[in-house]
Scaffold this active site. Structure first.
Site, short mmCIF file in Angstrom:
data_model
loop_
_atom_site.label_atom_id
_atom_site.label_comp_id
_atom_site.label_asym_id
_atom_site.label_seq_id
_atom_site.Cartn_x
_atom_site.Cartn_y
_atom_site.Cartn_z
N ILE A 197 42.41 32.09 48.45
CA ILE A 197 42.90 31.92 47.09
C ILE A 197 42.25 33.00 46.23
O ILE A 197 41.03 33.10 46.17
CB ILE A 197 42.55 30.53 46.55
CG1 ILE A 197 43.12 29.44 47.45
CG2 ILE A 197 43.05 30.36 45.12
CD1 ILE A 197 42.62 28.04 47.11
N GLY A 200 42.63 39.25 43.84
CA GLY A 200 41.91 40.26 43.09
C GLY A 200 42.84 41.25 42.43
O GLY A 200 44.06 41.22 42.60
N GLY A 201 42.26 42.16 41.66
CA GLY A 201 43.06 43.17 40.99
C GLY A 201 43.67 42.71 39.69
O GLY A 201 44.17 43.51 38.92
N TYR A 202 43.65 41.40 39.44
CA TYR A 202 44.21 40.82 38.21
C TYR A 202 45.68 41.23 38.07
O TYR A 202 46.37 41.44 39.05
CB TYR A 202 43.35 41.19 37.01
CG TYR A 202 41.91 40.77 37.21
CD1 TYR A 202 41.53 39.44 37.08
CD2 TYR A 202 40.93 41.70 37.60
CE1 TYR A 202 40.21 39.04 37.31
CE2 TYR A 202 39.61 41.31 37.82
CZ TYR A 202 39.27 39.98 37.67
OH TYR A 202 37.98 39.59 37.91
N SER A 210 39.74 42.04 50.21
CA SER A 210 39.20 41.03 51.13
C SER A 210 40.23 40.64 52.19
O SER A 210 39.87 40.36 53.33
CB SER A 210 38.75 39.79 50.36
OG SER A 210 37.66 40.09 49.51
N ASP A 227 47.85 34.27 44.86
CA ASP A 227 47.47 34.80 43.55
C ASP A 227 48.48 34.34 42.50
O ASP A 227 49.65 34.08 42.80
CB ASP A 227 47.42 36.33 43.59
CG ASP A 227 46.54 36.90 42.48
OD1 ASP A 227 45.35 37.14 42.76
OD2 ASP A 227 47.04 37.09 41.36
N ASP A 268 38.42 31.84 46.39
CA ASP A 268 37.83 32.90 45.56
C ASP A 268 38.80 33.17 44.41
O ASP A 268 39.10 34.31 44.08
CB ASP A 268 37.60 34.17 46.40
CG ASP A 268 36.84 35.24 45.63
OD1 ASP A 268 36.20 34.91 44.60
OD2 ASP A 268 36.91 36.42 46.04
N HIS A 271 37.82 30.22 39.79
CA HIS A 271 36.46 29.68 39.66
C HIS A 271 36.35 28.63 38.55
O HIS A 271 35.23 28.21 38.21
CB HIS A 271 35.42 30.79 39.46
CG HIS A 271 35.53 31.90 40.45
ND1 HIS A 271 35.60 31.68 41.80
CD2 HIS A 271 35.63 33.25 40.27
CE1 HIS A 271 35.73 32.84 42.43
NE2 HIS A 271 35.75 33.80 41.53
#
Length: 399
Positions: A197, A200-202, A210, A227, A268, A271
């Site tokens: 989950i 990254g990179g928004y 990863s 994402d 990840d 959060h």
């Protein structure tokens, strides 16, 4: 058969007999099978270091049939497949594999030996300019080594892979890969399914470092990323980017029903403490027995802006609070008085919680151990020669 399904099936053939590999080729066609293998080889290859371009013809044979792929390698450029031999390129090399050998090199056991299972045609033509011979020999040797680096199941450790692909799980804000190595080692030779989950990179960057790290580490694995933003441009063989909200339990269950069950789930994502709990409750049922559910970045349990609790003790609705609850669930059989209601899934299937700085690993299995029988009262303990807790305290106080 889709490309994704072919890639997944190939991960299972690293330990298959020749007859099963032959049946796959008959069903799918040699060209498609070789294309999938070449795609995997190129993903695994080290970056080229040869300064002079080298064309390598990778020939894969099966029975009387051979498929040829020409690859161009040059430092500072991605390896690419070209249409055929280019007469303007001085340096050419041929490597020939049997299909079954290449499949086992890629998807077989990590420590298998593969010496002597390919044929190398080194510099088939005499160079016109012998003054360049040293550079030609060096570049040819380097390019061949680069290609062979991709024709293996072996891979560096997760720390090195994290740096290679730009993941922040090592040598950045976090030092997670040492714990991942410890817990993931037993899965490395298996055809695992992994869901992470948070890609990254928004919104403005594809991210995905990863996911690539997991794909390289688990040479037989199928890797899925989730994402909030569409990252499907990352899709490749054995790697799929899914779009969804980890705070939506219905969507998570639908995703897991379609792509699971999973051997490993890694959170990840946002959060946010609420999202961590929602994701765990929705996805833990879709983790296979013997699998792991990993929660990263536990520090937000102490950060109010993420729904955490300031101070030294976290609230039950935080990520750390979830882990504390799971520790109680493991010890369900010891509750006094015994509860009347049936066990929950976490009381029945969580068998271990391993917590490190900002990361935890939850093991799934059968939590079937029973407690000491209820009839074991003080009289029964005395019959075994034991002393009661009260007698023990009195003896300690008398010393």
């Amino acid at each position: 058969m889709t490309t994704e399904n072919l890639a997944e099936r190939l991960t299972l053939y690293g330990t298959a007999p020749d007859t099963e590999i032959a049946a796959l080729v008959k069903e799918t066609g040699l060209e498609r099978v070789v294309a999938a293998l070449v795609d995997e080889v190129l993903f695994r290859c080290d970056d080229p270091v040869n300064t002079t371009p080298v064309d390598i013809a990778l020939e894969v044979g099966h029975g009387e049939e051979t498929h040829r792929t020409v690859l161009r390698m040059s430092r500072g450029e991605p390896i690419r497949v070209i249409g055929g031999d280019d007469p303007s390129v001085v340096i050419r090399r041929h490597l020939q594999f049997a299909l079954t050998d290449l499949v086992r090199r890629l998807y077989g056991p990590l420590h298998a030996q593969h010496s002597g299972d390919f044929t190398d045609v080194f510099l088939p033509d005499r160079p016109d300019d012998l003054s360049r011979l040293r550079d030609i020999l060096d570049s040819t040797h380097q390019a061949g080594g680069t290609l062979l680096s991709g024709c293996t199941a072996q891979a560096p450790g997760l720390g090195a892979l994290s740096v290679r692909y730009g993941s922040d799980k090592w040598a950045s804000f976090h030092w997670y890969t040492q714990h991942y190595e410890n817990h993931f080692a037993k899965y490395r030779d298996r055809p695992v399914r992994i869901l992470e989950i948070g890609i990254g990179g928004y919104a403005d960057d594809l991210g995905g470092p990863s996911l690539k790290m997991w794909k390289r580490y688990f040479h037989r694995g199928m890797v899925f990323g989730l994402d909030l933003f569409d990252k499907s441009a990352l899709d490749q063989s054995r790697l799929r980017a899914l779009t969804g909200d980890q705070g939506d339990p219905t969507a998570l269950r639908e995703l897991a029903a379609e792509h699971g069950p999973f051997d490993i789930v890694i959170d990840d994502g946002s959060h946010e403490n609420e999202h961590v709990r929602v994701s765990f409750d929705a996805l833990f049922p879709y983790v296979r027995p013997g699998g792991l559910y990993v929660i990263e970045d536990l520090q937000t349990s102490y950060w109010p802006r993420f729904g955490g609790t300031s101070g030294p003790v976290t609230a039950p609705d935080t990520s750390v609070g979830l882990l504390k609850r799971l520790l109680d669930d493991i010890h369900y059989a010891e509750f006094d008085p015994k509860p009347d209601e049936p066990r929950t899934i976490t009381q029945s299937e969580v068998i271990g919680v391993h917590t490190y700085h900002n990361i935890a690993f939850v093991e799934k299995g059968v939590n079937g151990e029973t407690s000491i029988p209820a009839w074991m009262d003080d009289e029964a303990w005395k019959a075994l020669g034991a002393i009661t807790p009260e007698e023990g305290r009195e003896e300690a106080q008398s010393r």
